[in-house]
Design a protein around this motif. Structure first.
Motif, short mmCIF file in Angstrom:
data_model
loop_
_atom_site.label_atom_id
_atom_site.label_comp_id
_atom_site.label_asym_id
_atom_site.label_seq_id
_atom_site.Cartn_x
_atom_site.Cartn_y
_atom_site.Cartn_z
N LEU A 1 -5.44 0.38 -17.26
CA LEU A 1 -4.57 -0.62 -16.07
C LEU A 1 -4.17 1.03 -15.77
O LEU A 1 -3.39 -0.09 -14.89
CB LEU A 1 -4.02 -1.42 -17.13
N ILE A 2 -4.01 1.33 -15.32
CA ILE A 2 -3.54 2.13 -13.92
C ILE A 2 -3.55 1.89 -12.94
O ILE A 2 -2.70 1.41 -12.04
CB ILE A 2 -4.07 3.54 -14.13
N GLY A 3 -4.94 0.97 -12.76
CA GLY A 3 -5.76 0.49 -11.32
C GLY A 3 -4.61 -0.60 -10.76
O GLY A 3 -4.29 -0.70 -10.14
N LEU A 4 -4.39 -1.51 -11.66
CA LEU A 4 -3.66 -2.43 -11.72
C LEU A 4 -2.04 -2.31 -11.30
O LEU A 4 -1.75 -3.18 -10.22
CB LEU A 4 -2.90 -2.86 -13.44
N PHE A 5 -1.40 -0.87 -11.78
CA PHE A 5 0.27 -0.84 -11.99
C PHE A 5 0.52 -0.25 -10.36
O PHE A 5 0.77 -0.56 -9.77
CB PHE A 5 0.41 0.08 -12.51
N ILE A 6 -0.91 0.78 -9.94
CA ILE A 6 -1.14 0.90 -9.05
C ILE A 6 -1.06 0.21 -7.55
O ILE A 6 -0.72 0.10 -7.05
CB ILE A 6 -2.45 2.38 -8.75
N GLY A 7 -1.82 -0.66 -7.77
CA GLY A 7 -1.96 -2.33 -6.73
C GLY A 7 -0.81 -2.63 -6.68
O GLY A 7 -0.18 -3.01 -5.91
N GLN A 8 0.33 -3.19 -7.57
CA GLN A 8 1.20 -3.92 -7.79
C GLN A 8 2.21 -2.88 -6.99
O GLN A 8 3.06 -3.20 -5.96
CB GLN A 8 2.13 -3.99 -8.59
N VAL A 9 1.90 -1.58 -7.41
CA VAL A 9 3.29 -0.59 -6.42
C VAL A 9 2.77 -0.51 -4.63
O VAL A 9 3.19 -0.02 -4.42
CB VAL A 9 3.32 1.02 -6.79
N LYS A 10 1.50 -0.60 -4.64
CA LYS A 10 1.36 -0.35 -3.14
C LYS A 10 1.43 -2.07 -2.65
O LYS A 10 2.15 -1.81 -1.18
CB LYS A 10 -0.52 -0.96 -3.33
N ARG A 11 1.45 -2.99 -3.46
CA ARG A 11 1.92 -4.26 -2.89
C ARG A 11 3.62 -4.23 -2.27
O ARG A 11 3.50 -5.09 -1.19
CB ARG A 11 1.73 -5.21 -3.91
N LYS A 12 4.38 -3.83 -3.80
CA LYS A 12 5.78 -3.34 -3.29
C LYS A 12 5.49 -2.79 -1.59
O LYS A 12 6.58 -3.13 -1.44
CB LYS A 12 6.07 -3.26 -4.13
N SER A 13 5.30 -1.91 -1.05
CA SER A 13 5.37 -1.02 -0.88
C SER A 13 5.02 -1.56 0.70
O SER A 13 4.60 -0.67 2.45
CB SER A 13 4.67 0.30 -1.10
N GLY A 14 4.03 -2.67 0.21
CA GLY A 14 3.47 -3.26 1.64
C GLY A 14 2.52 -2.01 2.08
O GLY A 14 2.18 -1.94 3.48
N GLY A 15 1.61 -1.37 1.05
CA GLY A 15 0.69 -1.20 1.82
C GLY A 15 0.83 0.61 2.03
O GLY A 15 0.32 1.73 2.32
N LYS A 16 2.38 0.89 2.28
CA LYS A 16 2.55 2.31 2.12
C LYS A 16 2.28 3.50 1.68
O LYS A 16 3.11 4.35 1.83
CB LYS A 16 3.63 2.62 2.82
N ALA A 17 2.24 3.01 -0.09
CA ALA A 17 2.26 3.97 -1.26
C ALA A 17 1.57 4.42 -1.04
O ALA A 17 0.57 4.19 -0.81
CB ALA A 17 2.94 3.06 -2.47
#
Ligand code: ADP
Ligand code: MG
Length: 483
Positions: A452-468
């Motif tokens: 599920l780590i993949g899901l969390f990473i994806g969500q963080v990426k989304r929040k950051s506008g791709g910049k995380a």
């Protein structure tokens, strides 16, 4: 490809390629496609009495280059002949051609079939000749109009041995020849405009028969697909005739592209007697070993050679190497990018992806692509250094560069604030938010569903506008989840 358990199709091709010379084969008239009718003519190309033809060195260079690329023997002592016949598109009443002394003999071309098999197709000869004018039948209701701009344009005719056993093989050969003439720059390879024209000689024989059947010649096909279709139609037609015990006569047939069928034009019994005789107005053309060496020195790398180089030196796979050698422009661009980066795989991906995509969607040419290969290498470097990720590079930086070609990659990243964030505080804030939004998923992760780590990473990426920054995000997430 058509299957038939009783017969085999046998095909030999005759290909006319219009040479990319500035002037015509035997005079100074300019060569151009689409000029106003009868503006590129002179007393020589119109065959006025008393005019004399002269050799065009550039046309001979091109014929030699093509011959060398196909591994042909190049003839030293060349003569020309007159092929006499009367037709409105032939103002002189004869065509200058090479009857008994083709400049190239033997040699061949290796083709690759759709299933990956390769086959060597032997050439009989390549000879030099001149083109005819063009009759325009559909511009005037009552008359055929004549345009002599093309009369006297330099051609080579490539004649193959009857080595093909399917329409697919003929298709593969034509695409290889087109790629080759384009690489060499000797012909633009445009079948629709008639710069590359193909006649197919087709016969059938019982499977296992050692001798060939009587051939039929099909003309008037203006695309590779039509050549393949015409062959497949002829195969079927001739098989039916053979089954019915009908004799196949030697004839010339025309292809009807609308119907996908062929129809008889003339039988070979009524064939013209061309009364070939030596062209008395042209001195013999002597091609010395030095001349051949000169042409060889100017010859660009061939697609096969580049393909090998890309596989061995650049470690590309077969697929990438094939795509990149489809056109010389694309191959050259890729080679230039590789001069500025060691990441050859990324250079290949960018060339085949974003760059070729631009060419296609603008219906343009690679030569017109506005960014330099060095800029593409800069993009690759910014991804490799972790400054930006691929999707930002492709979706934000690349389009911005196209809009402002004087800007550098770094400037765009700075101006538009696109750099990846590896700032702990910002990342932690996004991570906390995401974990708070998915309490059940956090629970599941803790009970062992670690993917599920993949899901969390994806969500963080989304929040950051791709910049995380993905690496940093991963580290911080793991820490937060394991606490
Ligand atoms: P022609 O005398 O009619 O000009 P050529 O022997 O010069 O015939 O061959 C012209 C072309 O026809 C070549 O491409 C050759 O490979 C091909 N060809 C010759 N015989 C056959 C055959 N029996 N079936 C298919 N193609 C053939
Ligand atoms: Mg012949």
């Amino acid at each position: 490809m058509l299957k038939n358990d009783k017969y085999e199709v046998v095909i030999g091709l005759e290909i006319h390629a219009q040479l990319n010379t500035k002037s015509k084969a035997f005079c100074e008239d300019e060569v151009a496609f689409g000029a106003a009718p009868n503006t590129l003519v002179s007393p020589i190309s119109l065959g006025h009495p008393g005019t004399l033809p002269v050799h065009n060195k550039e046309a001979v260079n091109m014929a030699i280059m093509l011959g060398l690329a196909c591994g042909c023997d190049i003839r030293e002592y060349n003569t020309y002949d007159r092929k006499n016949y009367f037709y409105a598109d032939l103002p002189k009443g004869y065509q200058i051609t090479q009857m008994d002394t083709p400049i190239c003999k033997n040699g061949g071309v290796e083709i690759t079939l759709p299933d990956g098999r390769t086959k060597y197709i032997n050439l009989t000869r390549i000879h030099m000749e001149e083109d005819t004018g063009k009759g325009l039948h559909d511009l005037d209701i009552e008359n055929t109009l004549m345009d002599y701009n093309r009369a006297g344009t330099a051609l080579v005719e490539i004649v193959t041995e009857p080595d093909f056993r399917s329409g697919d093989e003929a298709y593969a050969f034509l695409s290889e020849v087109r790629r080759l003439v384009r690489y060499l720059g000797v012909c633009d390879g445009n079948m629709e405009e008639g710069s590359l024209r193909c006649d197919a000689n087709v016969s059938v024989r019982p499977l296992g028969s050692p001798t060939f059947g009587t051939k039929v010649e099909v003309k008037n096909m203006n695309s590779m697909t039509n050549v393949k279709k015409a062959i497949e139609y002829e195969f079927e037609r001739q098989c039916k005739m053979a089954d019915a015990g009908e004799e196949i006569f030697s004839e010339t047939r025309n292809f009807d592209a609308m119907k996908g069928t062929t129809f008889s034009m003339r039988s070979k019994e009524l064939v013209n007697d061309y009364r070939f005789f030596p062209e008395p107005d042209l001195p013999p053309l002597i091609v010395s070993q030095e001349w051949i060496a000169e042409v060889k020195a100017r010859m660009p790398a061939l697609p096969k050679e580049l393909y090998q180089k890309f596989i061995t030196e650049m470690q590309l796979n077969d697929y990438d190497a094939s795509i990149l050698t489809e056109s010389k422009g694309i191959a050259d661009f890729f080679i230039e990018v590789c001069k500025h980066t060691k990441n050859y795989k990324a250079a290949a991906n960018w060339t085949m992806g974003a760059v070729k995509g631009w060419v296609n969607s603008n219906a343009s040419h690679i030569e017109k692509f506005p960014l330099t290969p060095a800029t593409i290498a800069d993009l690759i470097a910014s991804i490799d250094s972790g400054a930006i990720n691929f999707s930002i590079a492709e979706q934000k930086v690349f389009p911005a560069l196209l809009e402002n070609t004087s800007k550098k990659v770094d400037e765009i990243i700075a101006e538009q604030n696109l750099a990846l964030t590896d700032d702990d505080e910002a990342l932690q804030k996004w991570i906390d938010e995401v974990l708070a939004e998915f309490p059940d998923k956090v629970e599941a992760y803790k009970t062992g569903k670690t993917n599920l780590i993949g899901l969390f990473i994806g969500q963080v990426k989304r929040k950051s506008g791709g910049k995380a920054d993905p690496k940093k995000t991963n580290q911080l997430l793991a820490k937060a989840l394991d606490s």
